[in-house]
Design a protein around this motif. Structure first.
Motif, PDB file in Angstrom:
ATOM      1  N   ASN A 113       0.762  -1.185  -0.043  1.00 17.04           N
ATOM      2  CA  ASN A 113       0.162  -0.035  -0.085  1.00 17.04           C
ATOM      3  C   ASN A 113       1.019   1.424   0.114  1.00 17.04           C
ATOM      4  O   ASN A 113       0.649   2.296   0.526  1.00 17.04           O
ATOM      5  N   ASN A 114       1.841   1.268  -0.551  1.00 17.70           N
ATOM      6  CA  ASN A 114       3.054   2.411  -0.700  1.00 17.70           C
ATOM      7  C   ASN A 114       2.368   3.467  -1.186  1.00 17.70           C
ATOM      8  O   ASN A 114       1.624   3.655  -2.522  1.00 17.70           O
ATOM      9  N   PRO A 115       2.269   4.503  -0.618  1.00 19.51           N
ATOM     10  CA  PRO A 115       1.814   5.829  -0.876  1.00 19.51           C
ATOM     11  C   PRO A 115       2.271   6.799  -1.990  1.00 19.51           C
ATOM     12  O   PRO A 115       1.660   7.654  -2.275  1.00 19.51           O
ATOM     13  N   THR A 116       3.572   6.454  -2.311  1.00 19.72           N
ATOM     14  CA  THR A 116       4.044   7.367  -3.146  1.00 19.72           C
ATOM     15  C   THR A 116       4.647   6.272  -4.330  1.00 19.72           C
ATOM     16  O   THR A 116       5.882   6.207  -4.564  1.00 19.72           O
ATOM     17  N   PRO A 117       3.827   5.619  -5.061  1.00 18.65           N
ATOM     18  CA  PRO A 117       4.462   4.713  -6.184  1.00 18.65           C
ATOM     19  C   PRO A 117       5.299   5.490  -7.196  1.00 18.65           C
ATOM     20  O   PRO A 117       5.962   4.842  -8.018  1.00 18.65           O
ATOM     21  N   LYS A 118       5.061   6.761  -7.300  1.00 19.73           N
ATOM     22  CA  LYS A 118       5.710   7.467  -8.544  1.00 19.73           C
ATOM     23  C   LYS A 118       7.112   7.609  -8.176  1.00 19.73           C
ATOM     24  O   LYS A 118       8.074   7.778  -8.962  1.00 19.73           O
ATOM     25  N   LYS A 119       7.520   7.658  -6.831  1.00 23.88           N
ATOM     26  CA  LYS A 119       8.735   7.475  -6.115  1.00 23.88           C
ATOM     27  C   LYS A 119       9.543   6.298  -6.924  1.00 23.88           C
ATOM     28  O   LYS A 119      10.704   6.165  -7.094  1.00 23.88           O
ATOM     29  N   VAL A 120       8.934   5.182  -6.803  1.00 24.59           N
ATOM     30  CA  VAL A 120       9.487   3.999  -7.242  1.00 24.59           C
ATOM     31  C   VAL A 120       9.610   3.999  -8.561  1.00 24.59           C
ATOM     32  O   VAL A 120      10.793   3.349  -9.248  1.00 24.59           O
ATOM     33  N   LEU A 121       8.690   4.142  -9.400  1.00 23.57           N
ATOM     34  CA  LEU A 121       8.796   4.468 -10.826  1.00 23.57           C
ATOM     35  C   LEU A 121       9.820   5.439 -11.304  1.00 23.57           C
ATOM     36  O   LEU A 121      10.616   5.255 -12.053  1.00 23.57           O
ATOM     37  N   SER A 122      10.105   6.305 -10.649  1.00 26.50           N
ATOM     38  CA  SER A 122      11.145   7.406 -10.837  1.00 26.50           C
ATOM     39  C   SER A 122      12.366   6.802 -10.701  1.00 26.50           C
ATOM     40  O   SER A 122      13.399   7.084 -11.248  1.00 26.50           O
ATOM     41  N   LEU A 123      12.481   5.998  -9.485  1.00 28.04           N
ATOM     42  CA  LEU A 123      13.770   5.576  -9.164  1.00 28.04           C
ATOM     43  C   LEU A 123      14.315   4.377 -10.352  1.00 28.04           C
ATOM     44  O   LEU A 123      15.539   4.379 -10.781  1.00 28.04           O
ATOM     45  N   GLY A 293      28.653 -18.941 -13.372  1.00 30.60           N
ATOM     46  CA  GLY A 293      29.539 -17.831 -14.238  1.00 30.60           C
ATOM     47  C   GLY A 293      29.148 -16.372 -13.863  1.00 30.60           C
ATOM     48  O   GLY A 293      29.209 -15.729 -14.921  1.00 30.60           O
ATOM     49  N   LEU A 294      28.681 -16.034 -12.734  1.00 32.22           N
ATOM     50  CA  LEU A 294      28.321 -14.811 -12.569  1.00 32.22           C
ATOM     51  C   LEU A 294      29.093 -14.204 -11.192  1.00 32.22           C
ATOM     52  O   LEU A 294      29.430 -14.641 -10.256  1.00 32.22           O
ATOM     53  N   THR A 295      29.642 -12.969 -11.472  1.00 36.08           N
ATOM     54  CA  THR A 295      30.406 -12.178 -10.324  1.00 36.08           C
ATOM     55  C   THR A 295      29.863 -11.109  -9.900  1.00 36.08           C
ATOM     56  O   THR A 295      29.648 -10.026 -10.960  1.00 36.08           O
ATOM     57  N   LEU A 296      29.250 -10.957  -8.953  1.00 39.13           N
ATOM     58  CA  LEU A 296      29.072  -9.825  -8.343  1.00 39.13           C
ATOM     59  C   LEU A 296      30.014  -8.553  -8.166  1.00 39.13           C
ATOM     60  O   LEU A 296      31.346  -8.789  -7.313  1.00 39.13           O
ATOM     61  N   LEU A 297      29.922  -7.423  -8.530  1.00 38.24           N
ATOM     62  CA  LEU A 297      30.710  -6.527  -8.451  1.00 38.24           C
ATOM     63  C   LEU A 297      30.488  -5.479  -7.393  1.00 38.24           C
ATOM     64  O   LEU A 297      31.536  -4.943  -6.721  1.00 38.24           O
ATOM     65  N   SER A 298      29.274  -5.295  -7.212  1.00 41.11           N
ATOM     66  CA  SER A 298      29.044  -4.126  -5.964  1.00 41.11           C
ATOM     67  C   SER A 298      27.594  -4.055  -5.621  1.00 41.11           C
ATOM     68  O   SER A 298      26.821  -4.739  -6.319  1.00 41.11           O
ATOM     69  N   SER A 299      27.239  -3.612  -4.518  1.00 39.21           N
ATOM     70  CA  SER A 299      25.788  -3.414  -4.127  1.00 39.21           C
ATOM     71  C   SER A 299      25.654  -2.209  -3.068  1.00 39.21           C
ATOM     72  O   SER A 299      26.657  -1.738  -2.541  1.00 39.21           O
ATOM     73  N   LYS A 300      24.841  -1.619  -3.403  1.00 44.52           N
ATOM     74  CA  LYS A 300      24.552  -0.314  -2.476  1.00 44.52           C
ATOM     75  C   LYS A 300      22.815  -0.154  -2.220  1.00 44.52           C
ATOM     76  O   LYS A 300      21.938  -0.430  -3.206  1.00 44.52           O
ATOM     77  N   ARG A 301      22.480   0.503  -1.272  1.00 48.03           N
ATOM     78  CA  ARG A 301      21.043   0.796  -0.771  1.00 48.03           C
ATOM     79  C   ARG A 301      20.841   2.182  -1.487  1.00 48.03           C
ATOM     80  O   ARG A 301      21.804   2.920  -1.466  1.00 48.03           O
ATOM     81  N   LEU A 302      19.673   2.118  -1.959  1.00 48.68           N
ATOM     82  CA  LEU A 302      19.324   3.524  -2.347  1.00 48.68           C
ATOM     83  C   LEU A 302      18.225   3.937  -1.498  1.00 48.68           C
ATOM     84  O   LEU A 302      17.940   3.810  -0.603  1.00 48.68           O
ATOM     85  N   GLU A 303      17.627   5.259  -2.177  1.00 55.07           N
ATOM     86  CA  GLU A 303      17.011   6.072  -1.344  1.00 55.07           C
ATOM     87  C   GLU A 303      15.550   5.489  -0.966  1.00 55.07           C
ATOM     88  O   GLU A 303      15.136   4.537  -1.920  1.00 55.07           O
ATOM     89  N   ASP A 304      14.903   6.019   0.039  1.00 57.67           N
ATOM     90  CA  ASP A 304      13.597   5.676   0.410  1.00 57.67           C
ATOM     91  C   ASP A 304      12.519   5.928  -0.757  1.00 57.67           C
ATOM     92  O   ASP A 304      12.685   6.970  -1.200  1.00 57.67           O
ATOM     93  N   THR A 305      11.528   4.991  -1.044  1.00 56.00           N
ATOM     94  CA  THR A 305      10.695   5.315  -1.910  1.00 56.00           C
ATOM     95  C   THR A 305       9.414   5.234  -1.313  1.00 56.00           C
ATOM     96  O   THR A 305       8.442   4.941  -2.225  1.00 56.00           O
ATOM     97  N   GLY A 306       9.140   5.125  -0.183  1.00 52.87           N
ATOM     98  CA  GLY A 306       7.670   5.138   0.306  1.00 52.87           C
ATOM     99  C   GLY A 306       7.346   3.547   1.103  1.00 52.87           C
ATOM    100  O   GLY A 306       6.507   3.427   1.751  1.00 52.87           O
ATOM    101  N   SER A 307       8.839   2.653   1.015  1.00 59.69           N
ATOM    102  CA  SER A 307       8.303   1.495   1.627  1.00 59.69           C
ATOM    103  C   SER A 307       8.794   1.372   2.818  1.00 59.69           C
ATOM    104  O   SER A 307       9.672   2.362   3.444  1.00 59.69           O
TER     105      SER A 307
END
Length: 344
Positions: A113-123, A293-307
């Protein structure tokens, strides 16, 4: 000023609290014996910090020996969670290979029930990932995700019986010809074989239930066959409702022959609490797994999107030849620091 009797009583209470925390910490290491024990493991960081804070003043009391032992035990427990601890300073970036294509995966628990779905789509538009794994895909999200169908035409949405907790997998890259994506019972997992420039990769989105006494343990058993059926090269991401050092996550990895990616840091806290607490005192329960045959290079948390979860963006490369020894994959993971400072 406190009397000696009052100080002694407070020291005694602190010692009892420290003892209770040590029992909870110890129980968390026996999660393979019963899922009830594993439930304690998810709070290992919090219990360790609290235990250390209680032990420090007790060093000046008659409980000094017990406090010293408790402090050492708390530090040892905290050390087992080192890969998931939030970083207070930036880490050196991992150099991207120049002779291989770099792909990206975005993992998001959308919140039904995320109140800001447009933030998700923008991300999604700004990060432009190759593939997206989604949790808590409700009927609302089915409509919202339809607006990006042209950008992500290859997709599978798996509904949950209550209409709120389904999973989805969206891709800019085509599904492998002759294959059909599939949903697991109750919308707990979606899998698809995706063509990454001629290399076939099994991609999966997973969403586990809460730990014991909820149904997480039994749900993993229900998914055992699907996990074991993942191809030689695969990547899976999702809200596991379990920390990376837990028996639950280790069990998922073992069933699929997968390696758990070192955590990007805390991703979840109750939605009524501020984002700063989520980033530094939340639970790291959004996991990424891989193999072959998959090598992970990096991982990062992104900004809040209403979840109540933070999105996680990972980058990876693929090797055309999957004959690289399995321990080479583990070495590549160990050589990279995946805990990137969260964006503010």
């Amino acid at each position: 000023m406190m009397t000696g009797a009052r100080l002694k009583m407070m020291a005694g209470l602190a010692f009892l609290a420290m003892t209770a925390l040590s029992a909870a910490l110890l129980a968390g290491f026996f999660g393979t014996l019963h899922p009830a024990f594993d439930s304690f493991s998810h709070f290992r960081i919090h219990f360790s910090v609290l235990m250390a804070l209680l032990a420090l003043p007790l060093l000046a009391s008659s409980f000094r020996l017990q406090a010293a032992a408790g402090l050492l035990f708390a530090i040892a427990c905290l050390a087992t969670t080192a890969s998931a601890l939030p970083r207070l300073w930036p880490q050196p970036a991992v150099a991207k290979p120049t002779d291989q294509a770099v792909y990206s995966l975005l993992q998001m628990n959308l919140r039904f029930n995320n109140p800001t779905p447009k933030k998700v789509l923008s991300l999604i538009g700004r990060t432009d990932p190759d593939v997206i794994t989604l949790d808590e895909v409700s009927e609302m999200w089915t409509t919202e995700l339809g607006t990006i169908a042209s950008a992500y035409p290859y997709r599978i949405l798996c509904p949950y019986p209550n209409g709120m907790f389904g999973v989805a997998l969206l891709s800019r890259r085509p599904f492998v010809a002759g294959t059909t994506p599939r949903c697991e019972p109750r919308g707990a997992m979606a899998t698809a074989a995706i063509d990454f420039g001629g290399i076939d990769v099994d991609v999966a989105a997973i969403h586990l239930s809460w730990p014991w006494p909820k149904e997480q343990y039994w749900q993993i058993g229900e998914l055992a066959q699907t996990l074991a059926g993942l191809g030689e090269t695969a990547i899976m991401a999702g809200d596991c409702n379990a920390v990376p050092w837990s028996a639950a996550v280790r069990r998922v990895a073992a069933l699929g022959g997968l390696t758990v990616m070192p955590s990007a840091g805390p991703t979840w806290i109750h939605r009524t609490l501020p984002d700063i607490l989520r980033r530094y005192a939340g639970l790291p329960i959004d996991q990424v797994f891989s193999k072959g045959g998959l090598t992970l290079l990096s991982s990062k948390r992104l900004e809040d999107t209403g979840s109540d979860h933070l999105p996680v963006l990972v980058e990876f490369t693929l090797r055309p030849d999957d004959k690289q020894p399995e321990n080479d994959h583990a070495t590549a993971l160990a050589a990279s620091d995946f805990s990137v400072k969260p964006q503010s």
